[in-house]
Design an enzyme around this catalytic site. Structure first.
Site, mmCIF file in Angstrom:
data_model
loop_
_atom_site.group_PDB
_atom_site.id
_atom_site.type_symbol
_atom_site.label_atom_id
_atom_site.label_comp_id
_atom_site.label_asym_id
_atom_site.label_seq_id
_atom_site.Cartn_x
_atom_site.Cartn_y
_atom_site.Cartn_z
ATOM 1 N N PRO A 169 0.774 -1.244 0.000
ATOM 2 C CA PRO A 169 0.000 0.000 0.000
ATOM 3 C C PRO A 169 0.806 1.295 0.000
ATOM 4 O O PRO A 169 0.216 2.370 -0.078
ATOM 5 C CB PRO A 169 -0.842 -0.109 1.278
ATOM 6 C CG PRO A 169 -0.152 -1.097 2.125
ATOM 7 C CD PRO A 169 0.625 -2.009 1.231
ATOM 8 N N ASP A 192 3.696 2.781 -10.818
ATOM 9 C CA ASP A 192 2.410 3.451 -10.624
ATOM 10 C C ASP A 192 2.520 4.528 -9.568
ATOM 11 O O ASP A 192 3.401 4.481 -8.717
ATOM 12 C CB ASP A 192 1.395 2.434 -10.071
ATOM 13 C CG ASP A 192 0.644 1.735 -11.167
ATOM 14 O OD1 ASP A 192 0.847 2.091 -12.320
ATOM 15 O OD2 ASP A 192 -0.139 0.832 -10.838
ATOM 16 N N LYS A 214 -1.680 6.512 -13.218
ATOM 17 C CA LYS A 214 -2.994 6.988 -13.660
ATOM 18 C C LYS A 214 -3.514 7.888 -12.560
ATOM 19 O O LYS A 214 -3.785 7.424 -11.453
ATOM 20 C CB LYS A 214 -3.958 5.811 -13.860
ATOM 21 C CG LYS A 214 -3.556 4.912 -14.998
ATOM 22 C CD LYS A 214 -4.536 3.767 -15.159
ATOM 23 C CE LYS A 214 -4.071 2.861 -16.286
ATOM 24 N NZ LYS A 214 -4.205 1.465 -16.005
ATOM 25 N N THR A 275 -2.608 -6.022 -0.163
ATOM 26 C CA THR A 275 -3.576 -5.115 -0.775
ATOM 27 C C THR A 275 -3.971 -3.997 0.197
ATOM 28 O O THR A 275 -4.107 -4.231 1.403
ATOM 29 C CB THR A 275 -4.828 -5.870 -1.259
ATOM 30 O OG1 THR A 275 -5.759 -4.911 -1.756
ATOM 31 C CG2 THR A 275 -5.496 -6.672 -0.157
ATOM 32 N N MET A 329 -11.534 3.589 -4.142
ATOM 33 C CA MET A 329 -11.836 4.609 -5.164
ATOM 34 C C MET A 329 -13.196 5.254 -4.884
ATOM 35 O O MET A 329 -14.000 5.473 -5.807
ATOM 36 C CB MET A 329 -11.812 3.979 -6.569
ATOM 37 C CG MET A 329 -10.426 3.489 -6.953
ATOM 38 S SD MET A 329 -10.380 2.571 -8.495
ATOM 39 C CE MET A 329 -10.561 0.904 -7.923
ATOM 40 N N GLY A 358 -2.886 5.647 3.448
ATOM 41 C CA GLY A 358 -2.596 4.597 4.425
ATOM 42 C C GLY A 358 -1.175 4.080 4.327
ATOM 43 O O GLY A 358 -0.641 3.912 3.233
HETATM 44 C C1 SAM Z 1 -6.843 1.240 -8.639
HETATM 45 S S1 SAM Z 1 -7.059 0.788 -6.962
HETATM 46 C C2 SAM Z 1 -5.651 -0.226 -6.748
HETATM 47 C C3 SAM Z 1 -5.735 -1.138 -5.566
HETATM 48 C C4 SAM Z 1 -4.474 -1.940 -5.355
HETATM 49 N N1 SAM Z 1 -4.248 -2.871 -6.438
HETATM 50 C C5 SAM Z 1 -4.483 -2.681 -4.025
HETATM 51 O O1 SAM Z 1 -4.540 -3.933 -3.991
HETATM 52 O O2 SAM Z 1 -4.387 -2.013 -2.991
HETATM 53 C C6 SAM Z 1 -6.633 2.293 -6.165
HETATM 54 C C7 SAM Z 1 -7.352 2.502 -4.857
HETATM 55 O O3 SAM Z 1 -6.763 1.737 -3.840
HETATM 56 C C8 SAM Z 1 -6.890 2.423 -2.606
HETATM 57 N N2 SAM Z 1 -5.527 2.673 -2.087
HETATM 58 C C9 SAM Z 1 -4.383 2.253 -2.610
HETATM 59 N N3 SAM Z 1 -3.342 2.615 -1.827
HETATM 60 C C10 SAM Z 1 -3.857 3.288 -0.793
HETATM 61 C C11 SAM Z 1 -3.292 3.906 0.347
HETATM 62 N N4 SAM Z 1 -1.985 3.892 0.582
HETATM 63 N N5 SAM Z 1 -4.131 4.498 1.222
HETATM 64 C C12 SAM Z 1 -5.455 4.491 1.029
HETATM 65 N N6 SAM Z 1 -6.033 3.921 -0.032
HETATM 66 C C13 SAM Z 1 -5.255 3.311 -0.929
HETATM 67 C C14 SAM Z 1 -7.618 3.719 -2.884
HETATM 68 O O4 SAM Z 1 -8.991 3.492 -2.676
HETATM 69 C C15 SAM Z 1 -7.298 3.917 -4.340
HETATM 70 O O5 SAM Z 1 -8.249 4.755 -4.942
#
Ligand code: SAM
Length: 409
Positions: A169, A192, A214, A275, A329, A358
């Site tokens: 994350p 990314d 993105k 994740t 998202m 996070g």
């Molecule tokens: C396109 S999705 C990708 C998810 C990613 N593949 C995963 O397993 O965490 C992107 C979303 O993941 C969440 N996200 C990813 N990293 C985050 C972080 N460090 N803190 C909070 N939300 C996060 C948010 O909701 C963000 O809009």
């Protein structure tokens, strides 16, 4: 006299271990990893060795050592806590020209076990005469290899193809060991926005880093172009790491990249990641399940709002249930989402936690209720990336943080 270091290939070969205590408990799993046929002789054993015997991973003779036990062995480990038994085992092995490791007396031992470990495909073994010193050197080497700080990127066995790596994350400490190793070996890295980008700073200067982020509602490299870039570099013989946030297969389009590579004949590997759907709530002390509070949790992408023709999410079911909802998202759509959940049965007082950035130094959490969360998100100026957790588990986080305040380090 200097020992001569060897790598023993034990597949299918008998190794006799005498003694079933702490030393055997540490040694036997490594022997099994090497494929050894382990015979354990001991009147008593630890629970984990008993478990291996029950699962038929080893054969356990539940009795004291007796003459003849070493017969047919390629290697013997004398690991009892009785020096006279270990001496008898070692003497019998010596007589039959079988290598024997004595755990209690290095001087009297014909063979020594190096402090060993593994980083990817590299095995490390260290002998220094002092087991603690050997272990410390082993740990330093493994840490360097795993972190990518020690690397032989252009050495023998240079990798090819594409590795799709889940970076976790955001905190660089939350990528897996394998992910970090492969990243360190890459010639080209496609990264990314949500990947642990601070790791890029550790790459050698000659590694090409391509930013394919993105930005939500902003600029983005098309997925087709990302796929084409992966393929182009891999076809040119470069080892390509595709560093992604979280897990590559959770709303990450990782499987599309795998399929594109395979269709182009490119070898591809995937490395799971922590994740954000689970790791971010955990980092804010929110357990997505908790005994007596929530038995199920649902991970939902809200890149399109409820009611949108493109949405395949059943908001009626989610609103009618009591499980934890983990919304990704969702910052922009939290108003319509809360309305849909309320309309379908969730209570207006359902606790909600919004966790932005996070696991990063800028992590921020706000707590609210389903009825008020939209206002709270707007008032606090919460921006993506954020995870929104809906459900009574949010109350457990409050209990944990309250108690944390009373516990000093
Ligand atoms: C396109 S999705 C990708 C998810 C990613 N593949 C995963 O397993 O965490 C992107 C979303 O993941 C969440 N996200 C990813 N990293 C985050 C972080 N460090 N803190 C909070 N939300 C996060 C948010 O909701 C963000 O809009």
């Amino acid at each position: 006299m200097d020992p001569y270091l060897l790598g023993l290939r034990l597949r299918g070969r008998r190794v006799v271990v005498v003694g079933g205590g702490a030393v055997a408990t540490r040694r036997i799993p490594a022997l099994l990893d090497a494929g050894a046929d382990v015979l354990l002789v001991s009147p008593g054993v630890t629970a984990s060795l008993e478990d291996l015997a029950a699962a038929d991973r080893i054969r356990w003779e539940e009795r004291p050592y007796q003459d003849g036990d070493c017969a047919g062995a390629w290697l013997v480990c004398a690991c009892t806590d009785r020096p006279e038994v270990n001496a008898a085992v070692a003497a019998a092995a010596e007589e039959q020209r079988i290598w024997c490791v004595r755990a209690d007396d290095a001087e009297a031992s014909a063979a020594w076990t190096p402090a060993s470990g593994r980083a990817g495909e590299v095995r490390v073994g260290v002998l220094s005469g002092d087991p603690r010193h050997s272990a410390a050197i082993r740990d330093a080497i493994l840490t360097g290899l795993r972190s990518g700080q020690l690397t032989a990127r252009h050495g023998r066995g240079h990798r090819s193809g594409v590795a799709i790596i889940g970076g976790g994350p955001g905190d660089p400490g939350l990528i897996t060991v394998r992910g970090r190793q492969l990243l360190a070996e890459a010639d080209v890295v496609l990264t990314d926005r949500l990947a642990p980008r601070s790791l890029l700073d550790e790459l050698s200067a000659d590694v090409e880093v391509i930013d394919v982020s993105k930005i939500p509602y902003g600029r983005a490299m098309a997925q087709e172009q990302i796929n084409a870039t992966l393929i182009e570099h891999a076809k040119a013989g470069r080892f390509v790491a595709r560093l992604k946030g979280g897990d590559p297969f959770v709303f990450g389009r990782g499987a599309e990249e795998v399929l594109a590579c395979l269709r182009a004949g490119i070898p591809v590997t995937v490395v799971p990641g922590v994740t954000s759907a689970v790791g971010v709530p955990t980092s804010a002390w929110v357990p997505v399940t908790h005994r007596g509070v929530a038995q199920d949790f649902h991970v939902v992408s809200v890149h399109v709002p409820p009611g949108d023709a493109r949405s395949t999410v059943d908001w009626e079911v989610l609103g009618g249930g009591s499980g934890t909802l983990v919304l990704l998202m969702a910052v922009e759509q939290i108003g319509p989402v809360a309305a849909a959940l309320l309309r379908n049965g969730r209570s207006p007082n359902t606790p909600v936690s919004v966790i932005a950035n996070g696991t990063l130094p800028t992590q921020r959490t706000i707590n609210s209720t389903l009825e008020q969360v939209e206002g709270a998100v707007r008032q606090e100026g919460i921006r993506p990336p954020a995870i929104i957790v809906v459900g009574d588990v949010v109350g457990v986080a409050a209990e944990i943080t309250e108690l944390m305040g009373h516990v000093t380090a």
